[in-house]
Design a protein around this motif. Structure first.
Motif, PDB file in Angstrom:
ATOM      1  N   ALA A  83       0.990  -1.058  -0.275  1.00  0.00           N
ATOM      2  CA  ALA A  83       0.228  -0.122   0.678  1.00  0.00           C
ATOM      3  C   ALA A  83       0.938   1.267  -0.071  1.00  0.00           C
ATOM      4  O   ALA A  83       0.738   2.153  -0.688  1.00  0.00           O
ATOM      5  N   ALA A  84       2.176   1.472   0.646  1.00  0.00           N
ATOM      6  CA  ALA A  84       2.963   2.294   1.017  1.00  0.00           C
ATOM      7  C   ALA A  84       3.665   2.078  -0.362  1.00  0.00           C
ATOM      8  O   ALA A  84       3.748   3.750  -1.139  1.00  0.00           O
ATOM      9  N   LEU A  85       4.483   1.098  -1.147  1.00  0.00           N
ATOM     10  CA  LEU A  85       5.191   1.453  -2.598  1.00  0.00           C
ATOM     11  C   LEU A  85       3.708   2.551  -3.596  1.00  0.00           C
ATOM     12  O   LEU A  85       3.773   2.796  -4.812  1.00  0.00           O
ATOM     13  N   ASN A  86       2.065   1.589  -3.386  1.00  0.00           N
ATOM     14  CA  ASN A  86       0.900   2.014  -4.115  1.00  0.00           C
ATOM     15  C   ASN A  86       1.296   4.015  -3.980  1.00  0.00           C
ATOM     16  O   ASN A  86       0.827   4.273  -4.964  1.00  0.00           O
ATOM     17  N   GLN A  87       0.824   4.162  -2.901  1.00  0.00           N
ATOM     18  CA  GLN A  87       0.946   5.624  -3.062  1.00  0.00           C
ATOM     19  C   GLN A  87       1.892   6.593  -3.412  1.00  0.00           C
ATOM     20  O   GLN A  87       1.327   7.492  -3.676  1.00  0.00           O
ATOM     21  N   ASP A  90       1.763   6.315  -6.728  1.00  0.00           N
ATOM     22  CA  ASP A  90       0.921   7.187  -7.082  1.00  0.00           C
ATOM     23  C   ASP A  90       0.648   8.988  -7.272  1.00  0.00           C
ATOM     24  O   ASP A  90       0.878   9.524  -8.203  1.00  0.00           O
ATOM     25  N   LYS A  91       1.829   9.379  -7.298  1.00  0.00           N
ATOM     26  CA  LYS A  91       2.992  10.322  -6.244  1.00  0.00           C
ATOM     27  C   LYS A  91       3.300  11.057  -7.024  1.00  0.00           C
ATOM     28  O   LYS A  91       3.406  12.209  -8.152  1.00  0.00           O
ATOM     29  N   ASN A  95       3.255  13.830  -9.925  1.00  0.00           N
ATOM     30  CA  ASN A  95       3.763  15.241 -10.327  1.00  0.00           C
ATOM     31  C   ASN A  95       4.312  15.130 -11.634  1.00  0.00           C
ATOM     32  O   ASN A  95       5.033  15.988 -12.319  1.00  0.00           O
ATOM     33  N   LYS A  96       4.789  14.322 -12.312  1.00  0.00           N
ATOM     34  CA  LYS A  96       4.903  13.633 -13.706  1.00  0.00           C
ATOM     35  C   LYS A  96       4.028  14.534 -14.592  1.00  0.00           C
ATOM     36  O   LYS A  96       4.812  14.728 -15.785  1.00  0.00           O
ATOM     37  N   LYS A  97       2.988  14.396 -14.171  1.00  0.00           N
ATOM     38  CA  LYS A  97       1.675  14.811 -14.989  1.00  0.00           C
ATOM     39  C   LYS A  97       1.592  16.828 -15.453  1.00  0.00           C
ATOM     40  O   LYS A  97       2.861  17.589 -15.214  1.00  0.00           O
TER      41      LYS A  97
END
Length: 97
Positions: A83-87, A90-91, A95-97
Motif C-alpha cells: 500500500a505504501a509503495l502504491n501511494q 501514485d504521487k 508529479n509527472k503530469k
C-alpha cells in the motif's frame, strides 16, 4: 495502480513478443520433427522433444509466471508495504503530469 492491474498490463504488453518468438521457433523445428531419410528417427525424436519443450515453456511463460510474480510480490512485501509503495507510485505519477 494495484499490483494485479499492473501485472495484467505487463501481460498484455509482453504477450505478442512471447508468442511470436515461441511460434517462430516451434514452426522452425517442425521440419526436424517430420524428418525423413537417413537418420530420420534421431532427428524426429529431437524435433518432437524440442517441440514439446517449447510448448511447455511458452505455456509456463504465459500462464504461470504472472501468477508466481503476484504471489511472490505479495509474500515479500505484505499488504502494508505494498500500500505504501502504491501511494508513492501514485504521487510520482501525479508529479509527472
Amino acid at each position: 495502480m494495484e499490483l494485479i492491474q499492473e501485472t495484467l498490463q505487463a501481460i498484455k504488453l509482453r504477450l505478442r513478443p512471447i508468442l511470436m518468438t515461441s511460434l517462430a521457433f516451434i514452426f522452425g523445428v517442425l521440419p526436424l520433427a517430420f524428418a525423413t531419410g537417413a537418420g530420420a528417427i534421431a532427428r524426429s525424436t529431437i524435433g518432437w522433444t524440442v517441440f514439446g519443450g517449447m510448448i511447455a515453456a511458452t505455456s509456463l511463460a504465459i500462464f504461470i509466471v504472472p501468477v508466481l510474480f503476484v504471489t511472490i510480490t505479495r509474500l515479500a512485501y505484505g499488504k502494508k508495504k505494498l500500500a505504501a509503495l502504491n501511494q508513492q507510485a501514485d504521487k510520482t505519477h501525479e508529479n509527472k503530469k
